[in-house]
Design an enzyme around this catalytic site. Sequence first.
Site, PDB file in Angstrom:
ATOM      1  CD  GLN A   1      26.823 -22.531  -3.829  1.00  0.00           C
ATOM      2  OE1 GLN A   1      26.279 -23.605  -3.626  1.00  0.00           O
ATOM      3  NE2 GLN A   1      27.976 -22.455  -4.474  1.00  0.00           N
TER       4      GLN A   1
ATOM      5  CE  LYS B   1      23.380 -26.577  -4.564  1.00  0.00           C
ATOM      6  NZ  LYS B   1      24.853 -26.605  -4.594  1.00  0.00           N
TER       7      LYS B   1
ATOM      8  CG  ASN C   1      31.824 -33.345 -11.388  1.00  0.00           C
ATOM      9  OD1 ASN C   1      32.157 -32.479 -10.599  1.00  0.00           O
ATOM     10  ND2 ASN C   1      32.249 -33.355 -12.644  1.00  0.00           N
TER      11      ASN C   1
ATOM     12  N   GLY D   1      25.421 -27.164 -12.031  1.00  0.00           N
ATOM     13  CA  GLY D   1      25.105 -28.531 -11.630  1.00  0.00           C
ATOM     14  C   GLY D   1      25.320 -28.780 -10.149  1.00  0.00           C
ATOM     15  CG  ASP D   2      24.678 -30.001  -5.871  1.00  0.00           C
ATOM     16  OD1 ASP D   2      25.616 -29.346  -5.389  1.00  0.00           O
ATOM     17  OD2 ASP D   2      24.103 -30.900  -5.220  1.00  0.00           O
TER      18      ASP D   2
ATOM     19  CB  THR E   1      34.085 -29.615  -7.431  1.00  0.00           C
ATOM     20  OG1 THR E   1      33.234 -28.747  -8.172  1.00  0.00           O
ATOM     21  CG2 THR E   1      33.713 -29.583  -5.960  1.00  0.00           C
TER      22      THR E   1
ATOM     23  CB  SER F   1      30.630 -21.590 -11.783  1.00  0.00           C
ATOM     24  OG  SER F   1      30.205 -22.922 -11.949  1.00  0.00           O
TER      25      SER F   1
ATOM     26  CE  LYS G   1      27.688 -19.861 -11.200  1.00  0.00           C
ATOM     27  NZ  LYS G   1      26.711 -20.974 -11.363  1.00  0.00           N
TER      28      LYS G   1
ATOM     29  CE  LYS H   1      30.149 -24.257  -1.518  1.00  0.00           C
ATOM     30  NZ  LYS H   1      29.619 -25.416  -2.289  1.00  0.00           N
TER      31      LYS H   1
HETATM   32  P1  NDP Z   1      27.060 -36.589  -8.649  1.00  0.00           P
HETATM   33  O1  NDP Z   1      25.610 -36.718  -8.879  1.00  0.00           O
HETATM   34  O2  NDP Z   1      27.983 -36.537  -9.797  1.00  0.00           O
HETATM   35  O3  NDP Z   1      27.580 -37.760  -7.688  1.00  0.00           O
HETATM   36  C1  NDP Z   1      27.034 -37.955  -6.439  1.00  0.00           C
HETATM   37  C2  NDP Z   1      27.674 -39.166  -5.821  1.00  0.00           C
HETATM   38  O4  NDP Z   1      27.299 -39.250  -4.449  1.00  0.00           O
HETATM   39  C3  NDP Z   1      27.233 -40.457  -6.473  1.00  0.00           C
HETATM   40  O5  NDP Z   1      28.249 -41.408  -6.376  1.00  0.00           O
HETATM   41  C4  NDP Z   1      26.029 -40.841  -5.605  1.00  0.00           C
HETATM   42  O6  NDP Z   1      25.718 -42.209  -5.620  1.00  0.00           O
HETATM   43  C5  NDP Z   1      26.524 -40.427  -4.243  1.00  0.00           C
HETATM   44  N1  NDP Z   1      25.390 -40.135  -3.370  1.00  0.00           N
HETATM   45  C6  NDP Z   1      24.422 -39.208  -3.540  1.00  0.00           C
HETATM   46  N2  NDP Z   1      23.521 -39.270  -2.566  1.00  0.00           N
HETATM   47  C7  NDP Z   1      23.930 -40.256  -1.750  1.00  0.00           C
HETATM   48  C8  NDP Z   1      23.412 -40.801  -0.557  1.00  0.00           C
HETATM   49  N3  NDP Z   1      22.287 -40.325  -0.009  1.00  0.00           N
HETATM   50  N4  NDP Z   1      24.093 -41.809   0.022  1.00  0.00           N
HETATM   51  C9  NDP Z   1      25.211 -42.285  -0.546  1.00  0.00           C
HETATM   52  N5  NDP Z   1      25.747 -41.817  -1.679  1.00  0.00           N
HETATM   53  C10 NDP Z   1      25.115 -40.810  -2.267  1.00  0.00           C
HETATM   54  O7  NDP Z   1      27.210 -35.292  -7.742  1.00  0.00           O
HETATM   55  P2  NDP Z   1      28.520 -34.396  -7.460  1.00  0.00           P
HETATM   56  O8  NDP Z   1      29.728 -35.248  -7.481  1.00  0.00           O
HETATM   57  O9  NDP Z   1      28.436 -33.225  -8.338  1.00  0.00           O
HETATM   58  O10 NDP Z   1      28.226 -33.886  -5.982  1.00  0.00           O
HETATM   59  C11 NDP Z   1      28.712 -34.569  -4.836  1.00  0.00           C
HETATM   60  C12 NDP Z   1      28.730 -33.626  -3.645  1.00  0.00           C
HETATM   61  O11 NDP Z   1      29.580 -32.511  -3.932  1.00  0.00           O
HETATM   62  C13 NDP Z   1      27.380 -33.002  -3.278  1.00  0.00           C
HETATM   63  O12 NDP Z   1      27.332 -32.833  -1.878  1.00  0.00           O
HETATM   64  C14 NDP Z   1      27.419 -31.643  -3.961  1.00  0.00           C
HETATM   65  O13 NDP Z   1      26.563 -30.707  -3.323  1.00  0.00           O
HETATM   66  C15 NDP Z   1      28.881 -31.295  -3.743  1.00  0.00           C
HETATM   67  N6  NDP Z   1      29.439 -30.290  -4.641  1.00  0.00           N
HETATM   68  C16 NDP Z   1      29.381 -30.431  -5.995  1.00  0.00           C
HETATM   69  C17 NDP Z   1      29.945 -29.481  -6.815  1.00  0.00           C
HETATM   70  C18 NDP Z   1      29.975 -29.635  -8.296  1.00  0.00           C
HETATM   71  O14 NDP Z   1      30.583 -28.777  -8.945  1.00  0.00           O
HETATM   72  N7  NDP Z   1      29.381 -30.664  -8.868  1.00  0.00           N
HETATM   73  C19 NDP Z   1      30.568 -28.265  -6.252  1.00  0.00           C
HETATM   74  C20 NDP Z   1      30.638 -28.247  -4.811  1.00  0.00           C
HETATM   75  C21 NDP Z   1      30.073 -29.219  -4.061  1.00  0.00           C
HETATM   76  P3  NDP Z   1      24.444 -42.722  -6.484  1.00  0.00           P
HETATM   77  O15 NDP Z   1      24.862 -42.580  -7.903  1.00  0.00           O
HETATM   78  O16 NDP Z   1      24.234 -44.116  -6.042  1.00  0.00           O
HETATM   79  O17 NDP Z   1      23.293 -41.826  -6.124  1.00  0.00           O
HETATM   80  O1  2IT Z   2      27.802 -26.651  -4.247  1.00  0.00           O
HETATM   81  C1  2IT Z   2      28.336 -26.022  -5.181  1.00  0.00           C
HETATM   82  O2  2IT Z   2      29.164 -25.128  -4.977  1.00  0.00           O
HETATM   83  C2  2IT Z   2      27.989 -26.394  -6.550  1.00  0.00           C
HETATM   84  N1  2IT Z   2      27.222 -27.334  -6.753  1.00  0.00           N
HETATM   85  C3  2IT Z   2      28.550 -25.622  -7.704  1.00  0.00           C
HETATM   86  C4  2IT Z   2      27.761 -24.364  -7.940  1.00  0.00           C
HETATM   87  C5  2IT Z   2      28.126 -23.576  -9.172  1.00  0.00           C
HETATM   88  O3  2IT Z   2      27.404 -22.590  -9.401  1.00  0.00           O
HETATM   89  O4  2IT Z   2      29.067 -23.901  -9.880  1.00  0.00           O
END
Ligand code: NDP
Ligand code: 2IT
Length: 444
Positions: free
Chosen positions: A110, A125, A239, A164-165, A208, A376, A89, A113
């Site tokens: 992961q 992943k 997100n 997603g991520d 998240t 999830s 997952k 976590k």
């Molecule tokens: P999104 O794609 O929705 O948003 C990512 C954000 O981070 C955007 O604002 C993006 O800016 C910025 N970003 C990405 N790469 C860079 C970089 N190299 N330098 C500066 N800013 C950057 O992703 P999420 O919000 O889903 O994910 C954000 C983080 O949270 C990640 O590390 C992800 O692994 C983690 N995460 C996400 C989960 C989820 O459920 N979605 C669960 C657990 C962890 P820009 O648009 O300019 O690229």
């Molecule tokens: O980093 C993470 O935990 C995620 N992007 C969410 C993974 C999931 O299966 O919901």
Amino acid sequence: MDYVERVLAEVKERNPGEPEFHQAATEILNGLRPVVAKHPEYEKAALLERFVEPERVIMFRVPWVDDAGKVHVNKGYRVQFNSAIGPYKGGLRFHPSVNLSIIKFLGLEQILKNSLTGLPIGGGKGGSDFDPKGKSDNEIMKFCQSFMTELYRHIGQDTDVPAGDIGVGGREIGFLFGQYKRIRDEHVGVLTGRGLTYGGSLVRTEATGYGLVYITAEALRVRGESFEGKTVVISGSGNVAIYATEKAQQLGAKVVAMYDSNGYIYDKDGIKLDVVKEIKEKERARIKVYAERVPGAEYHEGCKGIWSIPCDIALPCATQNEIDGESARLLVKNGVKYVAEGANMPTDLEGIEVFQKAGVVFLPAKAANAGGVATSALEMAQSSGRLYWTFEEVDAKLKNIMVNIYHNMDRAAKDYGCEGDYVTGANIAGFIKVAEAMMAHGIV
Ligand code: NDP
Ligand code: 2IT
């Protein structure tokens, strides 16, 4: 050389050119020393060697045609890291920086976590070096269909369940699910983060960010504090950042800054989240636009400057290694008291050391951002049971899971003689269950 040092040396030697994977393995294994000391049978069973080696790595070609008729080829990945406690997952990341090292670091994190959530999910992943920025909806759909045309044969509701991520949200999950369903002729919970009309769970979108704030609120509560009146800096504007901001504001905090990969906004009066949502979720535009729309708000080019803004609480919610030693020192100097990681591995090893030495309450990603994957797993449970829970039911379960994670890692840290060190506490609390399951399964 002790067992942990030997395995770490092997990780570096056998996986050359994978710095992010080395970094995650170093952070995790260093914290597991007291556990392997207590269980000499683990070394005999080469448990750590097996733990750091993915069960399966899948790499594939993703060809697609853009709106102008040009053919592109991207790399696709799925790392099925560990299925000891449940089906693989973990999310899919679409970002030009994606490579095997990044997918492996995310997969390794992961595993622990997912174990911390208390739910039966293994670690995996995947993703691609595809860049969704600037692409039309049609191009995104073509890419997602091509990606799934290979991935479908490796996943399944009881085998491997992606989500997603970065770069993969509701739109992408919809296209991926549509293609899976078309090829397999099955309407099952093979992906999570699905839309509410086709099997998704309420609260998964917010989970998240909300979970991050719930666990931070618990860390504050046990210290006689709360979010009320606190100044918060949140990096990212995707997100996780958006829903962390929403919940922190609901709890009375003032969020003053956010960023995207071009630069940061500072709004001393508090971020207007409806404006951010309009720009990021609807228009898919740059955060810079915020300063053009909100009087008094500032925009600064570049990301790093965000960590120079004085705050009580910092929630890094963008990407790996966004806080280095220098940024951590600046945050400490300006009075930060709590740092909780919404992104995966946003603080580098030096940054973590700076925070811990300064007595900052530091909540590591695998605990702090586990609310997404936990929800999830709640989505998977609803799919299997063919039922839907209300927003309030899912939100209450999420809150409960986050509070439990806080206390489990806190207790593990105390039990192993490092009270307040949540990095070690989370690694140990997550690892114990996986280790016991792996031992029960024999050498596999
Ligand atoms: P999104 O794609 O929705 O948003 C990512 C954000 O981070 C955007 O604002 C993006 O800016 C910025 N970003 C990405 N790469 C860079 C970089 N190299 N330098 C500066 N800013 C950057 O992703 P999420 O919000 O889903 O994910 C954000 C983080 O949270 C990640 O590390 C992800 O692994 C983690 N995460 C996400 C989960 C989820 O459920 N979605 C669960 C657990 C962890 P820009 O648009 O300019 O690229
Ligand atoms: O980093 C993470 O935990 C995620 N992007 C969410 C993974 C999931 O299966 O919901």
